[in-house]
Design an enzyme around this catalytic site. Sequence first.
Site, short mmCIF file in Angstrom:
data_model
loop_
_atom_site.label_atom_id
_atom_site.label_comp_id
_atom_site.label_asym_id
_atom_site.label_seq_id
_atom_site.Cartn_x
_atom_site.Cartn_y
_atom_site.Cartn_z
N GLY A 106 0.77 -1.24 0.00
CA GLY A 106 0.00 0.00 0.00
C GLY A 106 0.80 1.28 0.00
CD1 TRP B 80 4.69 2.81 -4.77
CD2 TRP B 80 3.91 2.91 -6.86
NE1 TRP B 80 5.76 2.80 -5.60
CE2 TRP B 80 5.32 2.86 -6.90
CE3 TRP B 80 3.20 2.96 -8.05
CZ2 TRP B 80 6.04 2.86 -8.09
CZ3 TRP B 80 3.91 2.97 -9.25
CH2 TRP B 80 5.31 2.92 -9.27
CE LYS C 286 8.53 -3.30 -9.84
NZ LYS C 286 8.82 -3.44 -8.39
#
Length: 259
Positions: free
Chosen positions: A49, A51, A152
């Site tokens: 959590g 981000w 990513k």
Amino acid sequence: MGNRKDHYYNKSKQEGYRSRAAYKLQQLDDRFDVLFGGASVVDLGAAPGGWLQVAAERAGARGKVVGVDFQSITQFETDAGLETVRGDMTEDETRQRVRDAANGSADVVVSDMAPDMTGEYDLDHARSVHLARQALETARELLDAGGHFVVKVFDGRDFQDLLADIEDEFAFVATHSPDASRDASSELYVVGKNHIVAPIAEGDEHTVEIVDTGDEGDGIARIEGYTLFVDDAAEGDTVDVTVTDLKPNYGFAERRDGA
């Protein structure tokens, strides 16, 4: 490497973030301005959590943040404007639940998804590219025109093909390795800004009618409501053009007759 890892780990504990990864999104946003007040944000691979916390802080009270992960995300002390979905983003059911939670669209899609590591670099890279493509597909489905994307991926042989596909979708694309990433990590973040939503593509050839004139004298044509600026064309002309550049809400074309 250890000192930097310890710095961000300790900093996350002191500042109440659930993971050191929170600083990666902070640094990416500081550099590229992808989050903003009132934004609707979808966070893929959101557990535990970190981000989500950053996205919620920067979207503010008027924002909406949806996080999804196949792992459970522990409830936050305040869940105002924040919703979590537990599921696998490779499954259609989960993707639909995310769309529903986001009310069908988003301003920003971010993904810190990573595969379970095997230690075989080529395999880990291929799996990370697969996840990045899942995130890109979600961005295509959810982002409004002008929306932003962060994903990513591990660097490797398939990276350039992925990058080219992202460049087809956004007016601005950059790669970056934030300071909070570990020194030895091969992870990169790709940032796409200003999602292009157009019924045409660069290189397309069309016959268009010039229906108006722009402020700089360019002719204006419309294709399915999308505005296309054409050099050296006057209102009332019907011309053959090649699309040369696309922005989220408008594009540019050149006449094929060389006029």
